[in-house]
Structures are given as C-alpha cells and as structure tokens.
Scaffold this motif. Structure first.
Motif, PDB file in Angstrom:
ATOM      1  N   TYR A 158       0.835  -1.208   0.000  1.00 12.87           N
ATOM      2  CA  TYR A 158       0.000   0.000   0.000  1.00 12.87           C
ATOM      3  C   TYR A 158       0.867   1.255   0.000  1.00 12.87           C
ATOM      4  O   TYR A 158       0.544   2.251  -0.653  1.00 12.87           O
ATOM      5  N   MET A 159       1.978   1.222   0.729  1.00 14.26           N
ATOM      6  CA  MET A 159       2.879   2.379   0.747  1.00 14.26           C
ATOM      7  C   MET A 159       3.455   2.649  -0.641  1.00 14.26           C
ATOM      8  O   MET A 159       3.547   3.802  -1.081  1.00 14.26           O
ATOM      9  N   LYS A 160       3.843   1.583  -1.331  1.00 19.21           N
ATOM     10  CA  LYS A 160       4.407   1.734  -2.675  1.00 19.21           C
ATOM     11  C   LYS A 160       3.398   2.356  -3.629  1.00 19.21           C
ATOM     12  O   LYS A 160       3.747   3.197  -4.462  1.00 19.21           O
ATOM     13  N   GLU A 161       2.134   1.955  -3.492  1.00 18.42           N
ATOM     14  CA  GLU A 161       1.091   2.467  -4.388  1.00 18.42           C
ATOM     15  C   GLU A 161       0.870   3.967  -4.206  1.00 18.42           C
ATOM     16  O   GLU A 161       0.503   4.664  -5.156  1.00 18.42           O
ATOM     17  N   ARG A 162       1.072   4.469  -2.986  1.00 20.35           N
ATOM     18  CA  ARG A 162       0.787   5.871  -2.700  1.00 20.35           C
ATOM     19  C   ARG A 162       2.034   6.754  -2.708  1.00 20.35           C
ATOM     20  O   ARG A 162       1.919   7.988  -2.660  1.00 20.35           O
ATOM     21  N   ALA A 163       3.213   6.159  -2.750  1.00 18.41           N
ATOM     22  CA  ALA A 163       4.446   6.956  -2.716  1.00 18.41           C
ATOM     23  C   ALA A 163       4.456   7.951  -3.885  1.00 18.41           C
ATOM     24  O   ALA A 163       3.952   7.638  -4.970  1.00 18.41           O
ATOM     25  N   PRO A 164       5.013   9.161  -3.683  1.00 14.15           N
ATOM     26  CA  PRO A 164       5.792   9.600  -2.519  1.00 14.15           C
ATOM     27  C   PRO A 164       4.958  10.168  -1.363  1.00 14.15           C
ATOM     28  O   PRO A 164       5.527  10.696  -0.405  1.00 14.15           O
ATOM     29  N   GLU A 165       3.643  10.071  -1.438  1.00 13.91           N
ATOM     30  CA  GLU A 165       2.836  10.505  -0.293  1.00 13.91           C
ATOM     31  C   GLU A 165       3.005   9.525   0.866  1.00 13.91           C
ATOM     32  O   GLU A 165       3.184   8.331   0.662  1.00 13.91           O
ATOM     33  N   ASP A 166       2.894  10.052   2.084  1.00 15.57           N
ATOM     34  CA  ASP A 166       2.891   9.185   3.251  1.00 15.57           C
ATOM     35  C   ASP A 166       1.575   8.424   3.339  1.00 15.57           C
ATOM     36  O   ASP A 166       0.518   8.930   2.935  1.00 15.57           O
ATOM     37  N   THR A 167       1.636   7.209   3.866  1.00 18.07           N
ATOM     38  CA  THR A 167       0.436   6.398   4.104  1.00 18.07           C
ATOM     39  C   THR A 167       0.354   6.094   5.590  1.00 18.07           C
ATOM     40  O   THR A 167       1.289   5.552   6.176  1.00 18.07           O
ATOM     41  N   ARG A 168      -0.779   6.472   6.173  1.00 20.32           N
ATOM     42  CA  ARG A 168      -0.987   6.246   7.607  1.00 20.32           C
ATOM     43  C   ARG A 168      -1.783   4.960   7.819  1.00 20.32           C
ATOM     44  O   ARG A 168      -2.747   4.691   7.108  1.00 20.32           O
ATOM     45  N   PHE A 169      -1.375   4.213   8.842  1.00 28.67           N
ATOM     46  CA  PHE A 169      -2.035   2.960   9.184  1.00 28.67           C
ATOM     47  C   PHE A 169      -2.514   3.038  10.635  1.00 28.67           C
ATOM     48  O   PHE A 169      -1.733   3.348  11.537  1.00 28.67           O
ATOM     49  N   GLU A 170      -3.781   2.739  10.833  1.00 29.89           N
ATOM     50  CA  GLU A 170      -4.400   2.743  12.168  1.00 29.89           C
ATOM     51  C   GLU A 170      -4.444   1.310  12.680  1.00 29.89           C
ATOM     52  O   GLU A 170      -5.023   0.429  12.050  1.00 29.89           O
ATOM     53  N   ALA A 171      -3.821   1.070  13.844  1.00 28.74           N
ATOM     54  CA  ALA A 171      -3.702  -0.292  14.374  1.00 28.74           C
ATOM     55  C   ALA A 171      -4.720  -0.602  15.466  1.00 28.74           C
ATOM     56  O   ALA A 171      -4.628  -1.667  16.082  1.00 28.74           O
ATOM     57  N   SER A 172      -5.674   0.291  15.704  1.00 33.41           N
ATOM     58  CA  SER A 172      -6.599   0.055  16.818  1.00 33.41           C
ATOM     59  C   SER A 172      -8.060   0.254  16.437  1.00 33.41           C
ATOM     60  O   SER A 172      -8.874   0.612  17.287  1.00 33.41           O
ATOM     61  N   CYS A 173      -8.395  -0.005  15.181  1.00 33.16           N
ATOM     62  CA  CYS A 173      -9.799   0.140  14.762  1.00 33.16           C
ATOM     63  C   CYS A 173     -10.699  -0.915  15.393  1.00 33.16           C
ATOM     64  O   CYS A 173     -11.856  -0.632  15.719  1.00 33.16           O
ATOM     65  N   THR A 174     -10.195  -2.125  15.529  1.00 32.12           N
ATOM     66  CA  THR A 174     -11.029  -3.228  16.017  1.00 32.12           C
ATOM     67  C   THR A 174     -10.476  -3.852  17.295  1.00 32.12           C
ATOM     68  O   THR A 174     -10.870  -4.952  17.660  1.00 32.12           O
ATOM     69  N   SER A 175      -9.571  -3.158  17.960  1.00 28.58           N
ATOM     70  CA  SER A 175      -8.995  -3.705  19.178  1.00 28.58           C
ATOM     71  C   SER A 175      -8.303  -2.597  19.948  1.00 28.58           C
ATOM     72  O   SER A 175      -8.086  -1.498  19.428  1.00 28.58           O
ATOM     73  N   ASP A 176      -7.935  -2.894  21.193  1.00 26.74           N
ATOM     74  CA  ASP A 176      -6.965  -2.067  21.913  1.00 26.74           C
ATOM     75  C   ASP A 176      -5.702  -2.905  21.972  1.00 26.74           C
ATOM     76  O   ASP A 176      -5.487  -3.687  22.904  1.00 26.74           O
ATOM     77  N   ILE A 177      -4.871  -2.761  20.962  1.00 26.92           N
ATOM     78  CA  ILE A 177      -3.745  -3.671  20.783  1.00 26.92           C
ATOM     79  C   ILE A 177      -2.705  -3.532  21.890  1.00 26.92           C
ATOM     80  O   ILE A 177      -1.998  -4.498  22.217  1.00 26.92           O
ATOM     81  N   VAL A 178      -2.608  -2.361  22.512  1.00 27.17           N
ATOM     82  CA  VAL A 178      -1.666  -2.205  23.623  1.00 27.17           C
ATOM     83  C   VAL A 178      -2.028  -3.153  24.766  1.00 27.17           C
ATOM     84  O   VAL A 178      -1.159  -3.658  25.473  1.00 27.17           O
ATOM     85  N   GLY A 179      -3.324  -3.427  24.923  1.00 25.46           N
ATOM     86  CA  GLY A 179      -3.784  -4.275  26.016  1.00 25.46           C
ATOM     87  C   GLY A 179      -3.284  -5.708  25.959  1.00 25.46           C
ATOM     88  O   GLY A 179      -3.256  -6.398  26.983  1.00 25.46           O
ATOM     89  N   ILE A 180      -2.879  -6.175  24.769  1.00 18.60           N
ATOM     90  CA  ILE A 180      -2.355  -7.540  24.652  1.00 18.60           C
ATOM     91  C   ILE A 180      -0.902  -7.585  24.193  1.00 18.60           C
ATOM     92  O   ILE A 180      -0.307  -8.657  24.139  1.00 18.60           O
ATOM     93  N   ASP A 181      -0.309  -6.426  23.895  1.00 19.30           N
ATOM     94  CA  ASP A 181       1.009  -6.462  23.265  1.00 19.30           C
ATOM     95  C   ASP A 181       2.119  -6.889  24.212  1.00 19.30           C
ATOM     96  O   ASP A 181       3.178  -7.336  23.753  1.00 19.30           O
ATOM     97  N   HIS A 182       1.899  -6.796  25.522  1.00 15.25           N
ATOM     98  CA  HIS A 182       2.911  -7.321  26.447  1.00 15.25           C
ATOM     99  C   HIS A 182       3.041  -8.838  26.306  1.00 15.25           C
ATOM    100  O   HIS A 182       4.047  -9.417  26.708  1.00 15.25           O
TER     101      HIS A 182
END
Length: 374
Positions: A158-182
């Motif tokens: 996805y980054m390659k398709e949008r370059a040279p623009e930055d592509t932002r990725f959201e990692a918490s749409c369906t979870s609170d990932i910090v809560g299990i990342d330990h």
C-alpha cells in the motif's frame, strides 16, 4: 489488584470460567484494570503453529498453566463456558484466540488514517458504549494474528502504491492492541517496521497504561502513540476493566519521554452533570503532567457520543444496569454509512461541546493540533 478482581466487580462472579451463575447480577465496576491482561482461556488454530509467533504463544501460555483448546478457525470459536448470555459474554472477553489473518485487504480508516492494519480484533475492556459490541456481534473474544510479516508486507505494498505521499495505518480500529502487546509484541514489531520505512506512519490509541516494553522501540518518529482520555465521571461509570485516568496520563508522560509523537482522543464526549468542569479538569491534569518538549507535536481528536438502534439493543443486553443515556428522543438523527443512521447530540449541544473543548485545548495546549471533531 489482579485481573480477576476487576472482572469480579464487573460481573459479581468470583471466577470467570468456573463459577456458577449468580442470576446474571451486574454491579457497576469502580475498579479499573491495573495488572496487565492475562487470558483465562486460549484457543489456537492449527495453522497458527506454522508461524514462529504461534508456537511462542502456545509455549508461553502452556508454561503459565492456562487451558489451551484447538479451534478450526478463529471465526468459529464455540463452547465458551458460562450459564446465560452475560456470563458467556464476559468469559469471551477473557478468552484469547490465536489465529491467522486470511484477508489481507485493509479497510479504510478515515479520518484517522488511510488504512486499518489488522493485527488483532476484540478488547478485554468493558466500555459500555463501545461500537465493537455491535460490529463483533457473537464473537466478542480477543483475536491476535500471528502472520505478522505477511500483514506488514501488505502494508508495504500500500505504501508503494501511494508513494511519494505518506500512508498512515491505524492499528486500533477493532482492538486495543496495547492491552495484549505485552504478550505478543506484535505492535513493537510494527513500530520498528514503520520506523524503517520511507513513506509509512503508524497510529494507535489505547486505554491501558502497560507501555514499558514499547519505550525502547526504534520508532524514529514514525508512530503516533495516542491515549483515549475522558472526564473522570465517564471513565469511572462506563469504562470498567480499563486503566484509570491518572495511570493513562503517567503512561503518556513515559511515551513522550521516549520521543514518540503524542496524541489524545477525547471520546466519547458525553454530556453529564458537571461535564464542563469534568473536561476542564481533564485538560488541566494533562497540562500539569506533560513535559514542554512533548507539546510541540501533540494532537487531539474529539468524538461526541453517538449510538445506533442496533447498538442500543446490544448495549442494554450486555450491560443491563448501565446508566448510559440512550434516549433517541433527546438526540438528532444522522445518516451513516451502509444506510444505518446514528443518534448524536442536538446541534446546539454539539456546538456547546465543541466550543468548550476547543477553548480548553487552546488555553492549555495552544500549540496542539485539533485533527477533527465529529
């Protein structure tokens, strides 16, 4: 305080998997999550064991003495114990499923980011208002996906398709990932992956303070670490099983000292007795705690409380004693995606909320960027 102590105060059940039903009584939880989450039951897809992380998690939970069951698919987890809906629901939210993410097409995540990156699904928190109750339906258990490198490879595409623009990725749409990342360290792996990228940026938000293992990650300023914060009344009344506000703020200070770009989501902004003072005190606490250098690149996102008719039915089923205001007659109806409308505050109430919050932010954090109010 143990995980089970917080659980017990949510449900009135002494042990989430083995206790007999107590008539599904529910008490408001005034006790937050203090110790890191540990699942009470673990399911594993056989295919997950083809990946190093799958084997690592199996061995870790086996050594901890947790019950491990096999499931043919993370979408087909059955026989979660419990007598009646409430007990099964709460047991599901203390169940971790280790699986393989088969669908590698990322969903959109506007306005937060271009894409949602799917490392996990589900949350151990018991926030009464949470939209995951509706979107996850009969699958409220927590899922972590072990094919992390495949997911990151797709992000690179996805980054390659949008370059040279930055592509932002959201990692918490369906979870609170910090809560299990330990337990998984998937998020840490992703932070360092995006830290090495030319055009990728990672974002996530959490209600948990268990961040110490992420402080030495080589993020290179490419990850915005955000905390969900709210007036004390909202956290204490509607966010059982999450970290208290002061713990979240302490974690935010640690994150700022580790050099991460910092952000805060104030959501849901909720009208209650004394809400003006409650939100002013929230911003005052942040102002007192945060170091000056963190303020040069700090963001705020604001989301007013809303609900749909399907969400109301699910909330009242899962949290029958909730004091959450869900009166359609008091709200304004707004059409949403897929033909499902939502109930939001009246225009004058929305304007008052927005004006108050933006004023507080301008007073305490004049250099901050307000990304959106919705």
């Amino acid at each position: 305080m143990s995980y089970l102590t917080g659980y017990e105060n949510i449900t009135g059940i002494s042990h989430p998997l083995n206790a007999k039903s107590n008539g599904n009584k529910q008490r408001m939880c005034l006790f937050p999550m203090v110790k890191p989450f540990v699942p009470q039951l673990v399911y594993i897809e056989p295919r997950a064991l083809e990946y190093p992380l799958g084997k690592e998690l199996r061995d870790k939970f086996s050594n901890m003495g947790l019950e491990i069951r096999e499931t043919t698919s993370h979408n087909q987890v059955r026989n979660i114990p419990g007598e009646g809906h409430l007990q099964k629901y709460r047991n599901a939210k203390s169940t971790l499923v280790i699986g393989v993410r088969k669908t590698l097409k990322f969903d959109s995540s506007k306005p937060s980011a271009e894409y949602a990156i799917p490392f996990a699904t589900g949350c151990m928190g018991h926030c009464h208002y949470c939209y995951l109750q509706t979107t996850m339906g009969s699958k409220p258990y927590i899922r972590t996906y072990v094919n992390v490198e495949e997911i990151l490879d797709q992000a690179d595409q996805y980054m390659k398709e949008r370059a040279p623009e930055d592509t932002r990725f959201e990692a918490s749409c369906t979870s609170d990932i910090v809560g299990i990342d330990h337990l998984t360290h998937t998020l840490k792996r992703a932070i360092e992956h995006f830290g090495q990228s030319n055009h990728g940026k990672l974002r996530f938000v959490t209600k948990f303070h268990h961040v110490d293992h992420l402080l030495d990650a080589k993020h290179n300023g490419k990850t915005r670490f955000r905390f969900s914060v709210n007036a004390d009344y909202v956290i204490k009344s509607f966010e059982p099983g999450t970290s208290p506000l002061d713990k979240r703020i302490e974690a935010a200070v640690k994150v700022a000292e580790a050099g991460y770009p910092l952000g805060f989501i104030i959501a849901p902004i909720y009208i209650h007795d004394g809400w003006q003072e409650g939100y002013r005190v929230l911003l005052e606490k942040l102002d007192r705690a945060l170091p000056q250098h963190a303020r040069r690149d700090i963001t705020f996102e604001m989301i007013q409380h809303r609900f749909t008719k399907p969400a109301k039915r699910v909330i009242e089923k899962n949290y029958p004693k909730t004091k959450l205001e869900l009166d359609e007659e008091k709200r304004r109806y707004k059409w949403g995606r897929y033909g499902i409308g939502k109930y939001i505050y009246q225009k004058d109430e929305e304007a008052e909320l927005r004006s108050a919050l933006e004023t507080y932010i301008d007073n305490y954090f004049p250099e901050a960027k307000i990304e959106y109010f919705t």
